[in-house]
Design an enzyme around this catalytic site. Sequence first.
Site, short mmCIF file in Angstrom:
data_model
loop_
_atom_site.label_atom_id
_atom_site.label_comp_id
_atom_site.label_asym_id
_atom_site.label_seq_id
_atom_site.Cartn_x
_atom_site.Cartn_y
_atom_site.Cartn_z
N GLU A 138 37.88 32.14 29.25
CA GLU A 138 36.65 32.89 29.01
C GLU A 138 35.58 32.07 28.30
O GLU A 138 34.56 32.61 27.88
CB GLU A 138 36.95 34.16 28.21
CG GLU A 138 37.79 35.16 28.99
CD GLU A 138 37.85 36.53 28.32
OE1 GLU A 138 37.31 36.67 27.20
OE2 GLU A 138 38.43 37.44 28.91
N LYS A 189 36.30 48.53 32.53
CA LYS A 189 36.23 47.37 33.43
C LYS A 189 36.10 47.89 34.86
O LYS A 189 37.04 48.52 35.36
CB LYS A 189 37.48 46.50 33.29
CG LYS A 189 37.64 45.87 31.91
CD LYS A 189 38.98 45.16 31.80
CE LYS A 189 39.12 44.47 30.44
NZ LYS A 189 40.48 43.92 30.23
#
Length: 385
Positions: A185, A308
């Site tokens: 990430e 999400k």
Amino acid sequence: MNIKEIRARKIKDSRDDYTIEVSVNGQKASSPSGKSTGKYETSCYHNSIKWNIKAINSLKIPFKIFTFNDLKKVEFLIEKKFNLKDPKQFGANALFALESAILKALAKSQNKELWQIINLNAKKIPVPVGNAIGGGLHSHNKEHPEFQEFLLIPKGKDIKENVKIMNEIYRKLKSIIKSNSKNDEGAWQTSIPNEEVLEILSKFYNINIGLDVASSSFYKNAGYQYKNKLLNRKAQIHYMNSLIKRYNIFYLEDPIQEEDFNGFSRIASKNRSSRTSVLVVGDDLTATHISRLKKAMKNKSINAMIIKPNQNGSLIELQEIFNICKSNNIKTIISHRSAETLDNALADYAVGFQADFIKCGIATKWREVKLKRLIEINNYIKAYK
């Protein structure tokens, strides 16, 4: 809007794995993928990415699309054509990319911004939540903190200042923790233990501290397996509550394993009456599904929820989840995944659905496009006030 052309293909994500991209009337949308996945997530594809690409390329949508809610007709068509009991069975990545591409094409046809298709009167820009230091399943080094994400939640006056704060601290952390590598990430990798990282973050005055424990990832044989200790359920709950108090943690995600709604509630209730309400956040616990959210609400497990899009797939259901959260005072955090694409639509969905927070990282081009898009949207809203 008539849908004249639908095309699907494979593309590479930020982890160099394949994901799906869908183009509708020339407007492209793609889906990210997660490495740290909850067991209750919708499957990414119905059978395989190859099957879904073929299925989407065979789709003909005979009716016109006028509004966001016309996605219900698209989902009904998919159910019937592929003999599904639920449109999410088509696969979360495939369904999300398709619906997102349809909305982009609709926005283009109406000369609107994507977020305006969802909510023409949206004004609020969510606060960014940035992963600065990484551990857990997202790290490549063997010696890493058990906790998956150490998060910066800036206290700036607007999105531009918030992004600046995150970037400045992110750069400082590189030298403080002496790291030269990033995880999936874009967060700095380190071998520094959990509490030493929290000690470092507590020195910065212009952020709140967030923590994604991702405790299911190190929950084994009915215990939480740390490098130097094994904690049972009661000890883990006590440990989480002690960290909140010691480091003034504002945001705590998945502190208990994903089956333990009651354990979550013991952290939420302990901190509910505090002067500054701590966000006890469900991610693996709730998996962006309405049934899991309702169970969490019944048990008073959370006061905030990760949302999400590709954990569910249906943007119609996503809207319902946001509505349920808002009606029950549950803060909403729309979130990226560890393997991302350069699609910046997450920012538009964050504004369109009026999320309280957006979790989309800090560094790397796949994260930066979402933050830049938020700044663009903010400038647009200010210009047309």
